[in-house]
Design a protein around this motif. Sequence first.
Motif, PDB file in Angstrom:
ATOM      1  N   GLN A   1       0.934  -1.082   0.226  1.00 31.15           N
ATOM      2  CA  GLN A   1      -0.144   0.081   0.054  1.00 31.15           C
ATOM      3  C   GLN A   1       0.769   1.401   0.006  1.00 31.15           C
ATOM      4  O   GLN A   1       0.399   2.226   0.286  1.00 31.15           O
ATOM      5  CB  GLN A   1      -1.104  -0.092   1.151  1.00 31.15           C
ATOM      6  CG  GLN A   1      -1.932  -1.208   0.962  1.00 31.15           C
ATOM      7  CD  GLN A   1      -2.891  -1.115   2.391  1.00 31.15           C
ATOM      8  OE1 GLN A   1      -3.307  -0.019   2.621  1.00 31.15           O
ATOM      9  NE2 GLN A   1      -3.144  -2.335   2.767  1.00 31.15           N
TER      10      GLN A   1
ATOM     11  N   ARG B   1      -7.484  -0.520   4.325  1.00 27.47           N
ATOM     12  CA  ARG B   1      -6.685   0.246   3.412  1.00 27.47           C
ATOM     13  C   ARG B   1      -5.834   1.202   4.363  1.00 27.47           C
ATOM     14  O   ARG B   1      -6.249   2.253   4.491  1.00 27.47           O
ATOM     15  CB  ARG B   1      -7.375   0.969   2.421  1.00 27.47           C
ATOM     16  CG  ARG B   1      -8.166  -0.069   1.512  1.00 27.47           C
ATOM     17  CD  ARG B   1      -7.241  -0.969   0.771  1.00 27.47           C
ATOM     18  NE  ARG B   1      -6.257  -0.451  -0.223  1.00 27.47           N
ATOM     19  CZ  ARG B   1      -5.528  -1.177  -0.900  1.00 27.47           C
ATOM     20  NH1 ARG B   1      -5.295  -2.296  -0.643  1.00 27.47           N
ATOM     21  NH2 ARG B   1      -4.557  -0.466  -1.528  1.00 27.47           N
ATOM     22  N   TYR B   2      -4.917   0.872   4.776  1.00 27.99           N
ATOM     23  CA  TYR B   2      -3.927   1.645   5.784  1.00 27.99           C
ATOM     24  C   TYR B   2      -3.685   2.965   5.060  1.00 27.99           C
ATOM     25  O   TYR B   2      -3.764   3.964   5.860  1.00 27.99           O
ATOM     26  CB  TYR B   2      -2.573   0.868   6.303  1.00 27.99           C
ATOM     27  CG  TYR B   2      -2.916  -0.432   6.919  1.00 27.99           C
ATOM     28  CD1 TYR B   2      -3.506  -0.549   8.088  1.00 27.99           C
ATOM     29  CD2 TYR B   2      -2.618  -1.497   6.143  1.00 27.99           C
ATOM     30  CE1 TYR B   2      -3.603  -1.581   8.887  1.00 27.99           C
ATOM     31  CE2 TYR B   2      -2.690  -2.957   6.843  1.00 27.99           C
ATOM     32  CZ  TYR B   2      -3.476  -2.946   7.883  1.00 27.99           C
ATOM     33  OH  TYR B   2      -3.462  -4.130   8.809  1.00 27.99           O
TER      34      TYR B   2
ATOM     35  N   GLU C   1      -5.220   4.445   3.006  1.00 28.12           N
ATOM     36  CA  GLU C   1      -6.318   5.522   2.804  1.00 28.12           C
ATOM     37  C   GLU C   1      -6.743   5.991   4.240  1.00 28.12           C
ATOM     38  O   GLU C   1      -7.047   7.391   4.310  1.00 28.12           O
ATOM     39  CB  GLU C   1      -7.573   4.511   2.454  1.00 28.12           C
ATOM     40  CG  GLU C   1      -8.800   5.605   2.159  1.00 28.12           C
ATOM     41  CD  GLU C   1     -10.069   4.560   1.802  1.00 28.12           C
ATOM     42  OE1 GLU C   1     -10.941   4.956   1.823  1.00 28.12           O
ATOM     43  OE2 GLU C   1      -9.706   3.479   1.111  1.00 28.12           O
TER      44      GLU C   1
ATOM     45  N   ALA D   1      -4.158   8.758   4.458  1.00 26.87           N
ATOM     46  CA  ALA D   1      -4.303   9.933   3.777  1.00 26.87           C
ATOM     47  C   ALA D   1      -5.747  10.773   3.891  1.00 26.87           C
ATOM     48  O   ALA D   1      -5.849  11.886   4.083  1.00 26.87           O
ATOM     49  CB  ALA D   1      -4.583   9.450   2.147  1.00 26.87           C
ATOM     50  N   THR D   2      -6.516  10.129   4.595  1.00 30.46           N
ATOM     51  CA  THR D   2      -7.865  10.912   5.081  1.00 30.46           C
ATOM     52  C   THR D   2      -7.487  11.518   6.225  1.00 30.46           C
ATOM     53  O   THR D   2      -7.978  12.685   6.439  1.00 30.46           O
ATOM     54  CB  THR D   2      -8.930   9.679   5.498  1.00 30.46           C
ATOM     55  OG1 THR D   2      -9.350   9.138   4.015  1.00 30.46           O
ATOM     56  CG2 THR D   2     -10.309  10.332   6.017  1.00 30.46           C
TER      57      THR D   2
END
Length: 237
Positions: free
Chosen positions: A45, A112-113, A115, A118-119
Amino acid sequence: MHAVILAGGKGVRLRPYTTTLPKPLVPIGDQYSILEIVLHQLAAQGFASVTLAIGHLGHLIRSYVGDGERWGLRVDYAPEDSPLGTIGPLLAMRELPDDFLVMNGDILTDLRYGELLATHRAAGAHLSVATYRREVKIDFGVLTTTAGRITEFAEKPSFDYRVSMGVYALNRAVLDRYTPGLPLGFDELVLDQLAAGQGPLDFAFEGYWLDIGRPDDYDRANAEFDALRPALLGSRG
């Protein structure tokens, strides 16, 4: 992207499996350890580096993981001489980036690490928590009483809660108020953030998540692993 994996616990609830192995190294599906799955996921990822906070049987984790080259990661270590809680080990880590991932080393999930991180960054959050819906069923008739009288009754009700998955994103500045070397739990950090009016970001997740804390959880992970392998390991699975 950088991740800190908390791998220093004694795994008392998972005995006898953890008598001679640290919990992150117990095998899943007779082929991979929990930690190997997590490292593969992080590398796939886009994470470039990992710090492993180690304590109990930490030398075995060092021997197994090494410098992380076989996963395409740069791995370093933060030894823990005495239990410091979930957040305490982070306080002595001097070279953390502004925002980073923190996770327990004993969970299986297809979260999803990247994601999550990023969020967290996009929101400018101080702390973000991956959360999961749990249904708790009560096996009794539940009564509500007032002044010696039953006012409500529910037969074997169930309740929904959102629980922490043991995966977080943090901004480094959150740690500045705390003293390195002293224990600090995740609960304390969350309560301090709430008291300061800085409620953590909820990163709600509905996929697969299993906290391998007890023998029953470990047996379930092994029973489900063949079906979950593609989701957990992608093309490697």
